[in-house]
Enzyme design. Structure first.
Site, PDB file in Angstrom:
ATOM      1  N   ASP A 222       0.831  -1.200   0.000  1.00 31.54           N
ATOM      2  CA  ASP A 222       0.000   0.000   0.000  1.00 31.54           C
ATOM      3  C   ASP A 222       0.873   1.261   0.000  1.00 31.54           C
ATOM      4  O   ASP A 222       1.870   1.325   0.720  1.00 31.54           O
ATOM      5  CB  ASP A 222      -0.845  -0.038   1.283  1.00 31.54           C
ATOM      6  CG  ASP A 222      -1.923   1.028   1.326  1.00 31.54           C
ATOM      7  OD1 ASP A 222      -2.801   1.007   0.451  1.00 31.54           O
ATOM      8  OD2 ASP A 222      -1.888   1.881   2.229  1.00 31.54           O
ATOM      9  N   GLU A 301      14.616 -15.330   0.766  1.00 36.57           N
ATOM     10  CA  GLU A 301      14.900 -16.387   1.748  1.00 36.57           C
ATOM     11  C   GLU A 301      13.852 -17.491   1.660  1.00 36.57           C
ATOM     12  O   GLU A 301      14.054 -18.594   2.142  1.00 36.57           O
ATOM     13  CB  GLU A 301      14.875 -15.819   3.175  1.00 36.57           C
ATOM     14  CG  GLU A 301      15.997 -14.851   3.483  1.00 36.57           C
ATOM     15  CD  GLU A 301      15.723 -14.099   4.784  1.00 36.57           C
ATOM     16  OE1 GLU A 301      14.893 -14.566   5.608  1.00 36.57           O
ATOM     17  OE2 GLU A 301      16.328 -13.030   4.962  1.00 36.57           O
TER      18      GLU A 301
END
Ligand code: GLC
Length: 600
Positions: A222, A301
């Site tokens: 956002d 990751e």
């Protein structure tokens, strides 16, 4: 000639490159517990519908703990589900079931601001000026009304809130005295975080991990262009309008040259500069990119299939492309396309510019026509000027021609779904829902309506609860709830009845069936991973948009006269009302219609 090892039609990129993502605004999608408010249970119940529709992923607008001052974009706890929507277990169950059905799940991340009811902001209010608690937000002393008077009565600078009114609110200190001011680019209840503060960065990284650990496939970020503010917070006289329009400051195009494919420090140069005002000191600052490079590493990751999509109202397209460099986000919403309206020239320009900018950085393009912040495209396209972008529509404003708007919206969606890249659909557009344009003022909830004293009607009209079953209370908004449900949180217009999902299911020619057919076609022909070539007959200046993608020719008639179908082609799908059996006989594309053509 040896065969290529990978057939041309096989998608070779990550899932999001050509994904069709369905936006769920949880308050208004489906109500599982009959309290009048949509919830995660409702989403779970409707997953079969979404699977059948043929989308690849869902994006959920915020469902986190929140006082709901801005429909949940005011987050009080990033790791909790608001009781309105259920509990974490409901989220996990929904996520698991979505994955079981082959649907990816993207959640909303709101990093620019928290709610004023977040623990951090409460702590900041009870801590003194200069404290570490205050440093997580943007607190500043006021300016003196009379220089040297020490009254601090004027806000620290002249910034205006995007939602109307001032962007600063003064707090009362613990001893009862008038104190510092805090910045809120949006509502007073949405204080901006200070992204210079290391704790803020660490916390948001940890929030990312929290949801990644639960198994989400990505984040919609956002206000991705807003987190970093210019040093010194200088006054600015431009008018930054977001959501219902980008900056109103005229900007010069970026200097020529290819947009960079990956980051180097020397390459963050082309901040567009207005001849009238300097660029906004709070949007699209170069510093935001460091945050996305950091997040990119966090997502990595978890393997290579997690993604981020930027909500960044940034122009020009080259500037937006910086957000999707190889080491930043994977996608950015393409608001140029959304704002082009029903106009072949504007649409062609937006398509060209977007493809060029995205290709320059090796990112997939995205396409979107409606969302929870904009008047639905079926309504905008039914206005006298179908390129306008009103900030909501009220009963005393021009009312749309709904039939015309719907015909054009169906055609525009067929264009959108045939473009290479990824497409975002907003809940209810597959039913052809119009904006609610006559909501009574008393029902309105959008803070923009209140902060502008009604000058902006606001976004409630596109957030009305969905109709699932025409003959049930609330048009089946709480269809799966056994019992007498409460009225939906916003009233639905009578025209929602015939558009309810149960009325359109299996009905030839219905908008729902058109979406299903277009999505099936798109997927079978791998249009999302294809490429665009303007066709010989393309003539945007006379209202005809025509392009090839793989073996499909797309014609969309936004002009004033029928357009002939080129020799050797027949209609595989039409947005028009004529039955399938008649497509064979079509030699022309009527105005306000789009067709997918294949070679005979
Ligand atoms: C984004 C959201 C919008 C929200 C605003 C503030 O633009 O899409 O709904 O009001 O950010 O968080």
């Amino acid at each position: 000639m040896s065969k290529p090892s990978v057939p041309a039609s096989a998608p070779t990129r990550e899932w999001w490159a050509d994904a069709v993502v369905y936006q769920i605004y949880p308050r208004s999608f489906a109500d599982g517990n009959g309290d009048g408010m949509g919830d995660l249970r409702g989403v779970l119940d409707r997953l079969p519908y979404l699977e059948r529709l043929g989308v690849d992923a869902i994006w959920l607008s915020p469902f986190y703990k929140s006082p709901q001052a801005d429909g949940g974009y005011d987050v009080a706890d990033y790791r909790q589900v608001d009781p309105l929507f259920g509990a974490l277990e409901d989220f996990d169950a929904m996520l698991q079931e979505a994955h079981r059905r082959g649907l990816k799940v993207i959640v909303d991340l709101v990093p620019n601001h928290t709610s004023d009811e977040h623990d951090w902001f409460r702590a900041a209010l009870s801590a003194p000026p200069g404290s570490p608690e205050r440093d997580r937000y943007i607190f500043r002393p006021g300016q003196d009304e009379v220089p040297g008077s020490g009254d601090g009565n004027r806000a620290p600078n002249n910034w205006k809130s995007i939602f109307g009114g001032a962007a600063w609110t003064r707090v009362t200190e613990a001893d009862g005295s008038a104190g510092e001011w805090y910045l809120h680019l949006f509502d007073t209840k949405q204080p901006d975080l200070n992204w210079e503060n290391q704790e803020v960065r660490d916390e948001m990284r940890s929030v990312l991990r929290f949801w990644l650990d639960r198994g989400v496939d990505g984040f919609r970020v956002d206000v991705a262009h807003g987190m970093v503010k210019e040093q010194g917070l200088p006054d600015w006289d431009g008018v930054a309008a977001m959501v219902e329009g980008t900056s109103e400051v005229p900007r010069e195009p970026a200097p020529p040259g290819d947009a960079p494919g990956a980051h180097t420090d020397a390459e963050e140069p082309h901040r567009a500069v207005s001849p009238v005002y300097p660029p906004s000191p709070f949007f699209d600052q170069d510093g935001v990119h460091e945050i996305y490079r950091d997040w990119h590493r966090v997502l990595s990751e978890y393997g290579s299939d997690r993604m981020m999509v930027a909500e960044a109202w940034v122009e020009p397209a080259e500037r937006l492309a910086l957000y999707v460099r190889q080491d930043e986000m994977q996608q950015a919403f393409n608001f140029d396309f959304l704002m082009a309206g029903w106009d072949a020239e504007r649409m062609a320009e937006a398509v060209d510019a977007s493809l060029k900018a995205a290709e320059g950085v090796g990112a997939p393009c995205t396409w979107v026509l409606s969302n929870h912040d904009t008047v639905r495209h079926s309504t905008r396209f039914g206005l006298t000027d179908p390129t306008t972008f009103p900030k909501g529509i009220a009963g005393d404003d021009e009312q749309p021609d709904t039939a015309l708007g719907l015909a054009r919206a169906r055609a525009a969606t067929m264009v959108e779904l045939a473009l290479p890249g990824s497409a975002y659909l907003y809940q209810g557009e597959e039913l052809g829902l119009p904006e609610h344009t006559t909501l009574p003022a008393g029902a309105r909830q959008d803070p923009t309506f209140f902060r502008t004293q009604g000058a902006e009607t606001g976004r409630d009209g596109c957030r009305v609860p969905l109709p699932w079953a025409a003959d049930k209370p609330g048009y089946g908004f709480a269809d799966s709830f056994q019992g007498e449900p409460a009225a939906p949180w916003l009233p639905q217009p009578a025209e929602f009845g015939p558009l309810a999902a149960d009325q359109q299911d299996g009905e030839e020619g219905s908008t729902l069936e058109l979406y299903r057919a277009a999505l099936t076609f798109r997927s079978a022909r791998h249009l999302g991973t294809g490429s665009l070539a303007w066709a010989e007959v393309n003539a945007p200046d006379s209202g005809l948009l025509a392009f090839h993608n793989r073996d499909v020719l797309v014609l969309a008639n936004m002009g004033f006269a029928s357009a002939p179908i080129p020799e050797g082609y027949s209609v595989a799908l039409s947005s028009g009302p004529e039955p399938v059996a008649e497509w064979e006989l079509m030699h022309e594309v009527p105005v306000d219609c789009a067709v997918y053509l294949v070679r005979n």
